[in-house]
Write a protein that holds these residues in place. Structure first.
Motif, PDB file in Angstrom:
ATOM      1  N   GLY A  15      47.873  27.686  40.045  1.00 28.71           N
ATOM      2  CA  GLY A  15      49.061  28.349  40.583  1.00 28.71           C
ATOM      3  C   GLY A  15      49.370  29.666  39.878  1.00 28.71           C
ATOM      4  N   THR A  20      47.023  34.469  46.547  1.00 26.88           N
ATOM      5  CA  THR A  20      47.612  35.062  47.742  1.00 26.88           C
ATOM      6  C   THR A  20      47.359  36.567  47.779  1.00 26.88           C
ATOM      7  OG1 THR A  20      49.289  33.353  47.675  1.00 26.88           O
ATOM      8  CG2 THR A  20      49.787  35.260  49.034  1.00 26.88           C
ATOM      9  N   ASP A  45      53.125  26.723  48.067  1.00 31.38           N
ATOM     10  CA  ASP A  45      53.880  27.580  47.146  1.00 31.38           C
ATOM     11  C   ASP A  45      53.719  29.063  47.463  1.00 31.38           C
ATOM     12  OD1 ASP A  45      54.661  25.378  45.661  1.00 31.38           O
ATOM     13  OD2 ASP A  45      52.814  25.423  44.480  1.00 31.38           O
ATOM     14  N   ALA A  46      52.851  29.378  48.387  1.00 36.76           N
ATOM     15  CA  ALA A  46      52.523  30.793  48.603  1.00 36.76           C
ATOM     16  C   ALA A  46      53.269  31.350  49.805  1.00 36.76           C
ATOM     17  CB  ALA A  46      51.025  30.925  48.830  1.00 36.76           C
ATOM     18  N   ASN A 201      41.359  37.903  37.681  1.00 37.20           N
ATOM     19  CA  ASN A 201      42.512  38.741  38.010  1.00 37.20           C
ATOM     20  C   ASN A 201      43.414  38.886  36.781  1.00 37.20           C
ATOM     21  OD1 ASN A 201      44.330  40.217  39.600  1.00 37.20           O
ATOM     22  ND2 ASN A 201      45.425  38.384  40.257  1.00 37.20           N
ATOM     23  N   LYS A 202      44.237  39.900  36.799  1.00 37.05           N
ATOM     24  CA  LYS A 202      45.229  40.165  35.741  1.00 37.05           C
ATOM     25  C   LYS A 202      44.565  40.393  34.386  1.00 37.05           C
ATOM     26  CE  LYS A 202      48.770  37.272  37.951  1.00 37.05           C
ATOM     27  NZ  LYS A 202      49.892  36.383  37.774  1.00 37.05           N
ATOM     28  N   VAL A 230      51.511  45.716  41.266  1.00 39.09           N
ATOM     29  CA  VAL A 230      51.297  44.559  42.152  1.00 39.09           C
ATOM     30  C   VAL A 230      52.566  43.701  42.166  1.00 39.09           C
ATOM     31  CG1 VAL A 230      49.899  42.489  42.556  1.00 39.09           C
ATOM     32  CG2 VAL A 230      48.810  44.572  41.712  1.00 39.09           C
ATOM     33  N   ILE A 231      53.159  43.543  40.998  1.00 42.04           N
ATOM     34  CA  ILE A 231      54.405  42.765  40.905  1.00 42.04           C
ATOM     35  C   ILE A 231      55.527  43.514  41.630  1.00 42.04           C
ATOM     36  CG2 ILE A 231      56.087  41.730  39.312  1.00 42.04           C
ATOM     37  CD1 ILE A 231      53.823  41.656  37.223  1.00 42.04           C
TER      38      ILE A 231
HETATM   39  N1  LIG Z   1      46.456  42.021  39.285  1.00 40.55           N
HETATM   40  C1  LIG Z   1      47.730  41.707  39.140  1.00 40.55           C
HETATM   41  N2  LIG Z   1      48.511  42.360  38.242  1.00 40.55           N
HETATM   42  C2  LIG Z   1      49.812  42.031  38.057  1.00 40.55           C
HETATM   43  N3  LIG Z   1      50.429  41.060  38.737  1.00 40.55           N
HETATM   44  C3  LIG Z   1      49.720  40.368  39.649  1.00 40.55           C
HETATM   45  C4  LIG Z   1      48.346  40.651  39.901  1.00 40.55           C
HETATM   46  N4  LIG Z   1      47.912  39.789  40.869  1.00 40.55           N
HETATM   47  C5  LIG Z   1      48.961  39.031  41.206  1.00 40.55           C
HETATM   48  N5  LIG Z   1      50.059  39.376  40.483  1.00 40.55           N
HETATM   49  C6  LIG Z   1      51.406  38.787  40.548  1.00 40.55           C
HETATM   50  O1  LIG Z   1      51.344  37.450  40.104  1.00 40.55           O
HETATM   51  C7  LIG Z   1      52.216  36.633  40.883  1.00 40.55           C
HETATM   52  C8  LIG Z   1      51.408  35.523  41.528  1.00 40.55           C
HETATM   53  O2  LIG Z   1      50.499  36.101  42.444  1.00 40.55           O
HETATM   54  P1  LIG Z   1      50.085  35.352  43.782  1.00 40.55           P
HETATM   55  O3  LIG Z   1      51.293  34.892  44.519  1.00 40.55           O
HETATM   56  O4  LIG Z   1      49.104  36.202  44.491  1.00 40.55           O
HETATM   57  O5  LIG Z   1      49.358  34.086  43.123  1.00 40.55           O
HETATM   58  P2  LIG Z   1      49.029  32.671  43.705  1.00 40.55           P
HETATM   59  O6  LIG Z   1      47.865  32.186  42.925  1.00 40.55           O
HETATM   60  O7  LIG Z   1      48.881  32.731  45.182  1.00 40.55           O
HETATM   61  O8  LIG Z   1      50.333  31.889  43.324  1.00 40.55           O
HETATM   62  P3  LIG Z   1      50.872  30.491  43.892  1.00 40.55           P
HETATM   63  O9  LIG Z   1      49.914  29.462  43.450  1.00 40.55           O
HETATM   64  O10 LIG Z   1      52.220  30.391  43.245  1.00 40.55           O
HETATM   65  O11 LIG Z   1      50.923  30.660  45.365  1.00 40.55           O
HETATM   66  C9  LIG Z   1      52.878  37.551  41.899  1.00 40.55           C
HETATM   67  O12 LIG Z   1      54.114  37.972  41.382  1.00 40.55           O
HETATM   68  C10 LIG Z   1      51.932  38.722  41.984  1.00 40.55           C
HETATM   69  O13 LIG Z   1      52.580  39.917  42.329  1.00 40.55           O
END
Ligand SMILES: Nc1ncnc2c1ncn2[C@@H]1O[C@H](COP(=O)(O)OP(=O)(O)OP(=O)(O)O)[C@@H](O)[C@H]1O
Length: 262
Positions: A15, A20, A45-46, A201-202, A230-231
């Protein structure tokens, strides 16, 4: 790519790692090159719809699978093509009932929605629906399916997992995320899935080498940097692909590598 049918891609990972965000970028890129994209939001959650730029009003107009769970439960029990079933035999993307679909350009969004049963890996109608869909959907060469999955593959049967052409495990720097990735790969192998890839990522400057070392058990499609914009895009409800050229460019490389390896 050797086969003539379109691609079914599932994006998985712990998560919050960015599933997403990556799924939305891939949908955007496939649609930009003229592909007809079915974006499936299978993560309770997405909000893949918002990441794709659908407004809350547009999203409110369609029914999620979870909202229709009684109907889905009845109909997913029947084999495709039989009376009372949800799908005809060998359904195409266009055969998914319109009330579940919201369109934007070439992208068709389908939302499984929030399960009343809750919890991942459940055998609820939403997951049964997803299984039937992935197993039976026949893709034209120009079709692409991108599924934003909940973490883990526990709820996938062998046949369903093998119906997916590629699993992308999104990983962020951190031992818990590496462990989730390792568990996902083990499970994928047990399910007979051959094509499992990582996207990291990140990533902060200087972390690339050590992260790659920890993930040497997974073929890598690419690395996305931690990027505050992105945030920011998420906060304002703006799709990342509209605001961040760097992420789009890197996602394009990821997409190319994926297509060359499936
Ligand atoms: N490369 C990045 N740099 C900074 N923030 C990021 C990056 N990629 C995603 N985020 C941020 O991290 C958070 C989670 O991203 P995202 O919703 O895409 O993840 P997810 O794995 O789908 O989460 P979940 O399991 O909760 O659905 C979001 O606030 C998004 O903006």
């Amino acid at each position: 790519m050797t086969e003539k049918h379109g691609l079914k891609i599932a994006v998985s990972g712990k998560g919050g790692v960015g599933k997403t965000t990556l799924a939305a970028l891939l949908c955007h890129l496939f649609s930009k090159e003229g592909k007809s994209v079915l974006a499936v939001d299978a993560d309770p959650d997405a909000n893949l719809g918002m990441a794709l730029g659908f407004s809350p009003d547009e999203l409110a107009q369609v029914t999620t699978i979870a909202e229709d769970r009684k109907l889905i439960k009845e109909r997913t029990g029947a084999e495709p093509g039989t009376p009372g079933s949800l799908f005809c035999l060998n359904p195409r993307v266009d055969d998914i009932p319109e009330k579940y679909i919201v369109n934007k350009g070439n992208i068709r969004l389908l939302q499984l929605g929030q399960s009343a049963a809750g919890g991942s890996g459940c055998y609820c109608p939403e997951n049964t629906f997803l299984k039937k869909l992935l197993n039976h959907l026949v893709l034209a060469p120009n079709d692409t399916v991108v599924v934003d999955m909940e973490a883990g593959l526990e709820h996938m049967g062998r046949g369903t997992a093998r119906a997916v052409d590629a699993f992308i495990v999104v990983v962020e720097p951190g031992q818990r995320s590496f462990q989730t990735a390792a568990a996902t790969v083990r499970l994928a192998k047990d399910l007979g899935v051959e094509k499992v890839f990582a996207v990291i990522n990140k990533v902060h400057p200087g972390q690339e080498e050590s992260v790659c070392r920890f993930l040497d058990f997974l073929p890598l499609l690419g690395i996305l940097p931690f990027n505050p914009s992105v945030i920011e895009a998420d906060l304002t409800g703006t799709p990342v692909f509209e605001t961040n050229g760097q992420m789009v460019q890197l996602a394009e490389q990821i997409k190319d590598k994926l297509e060359n390896n499936v």
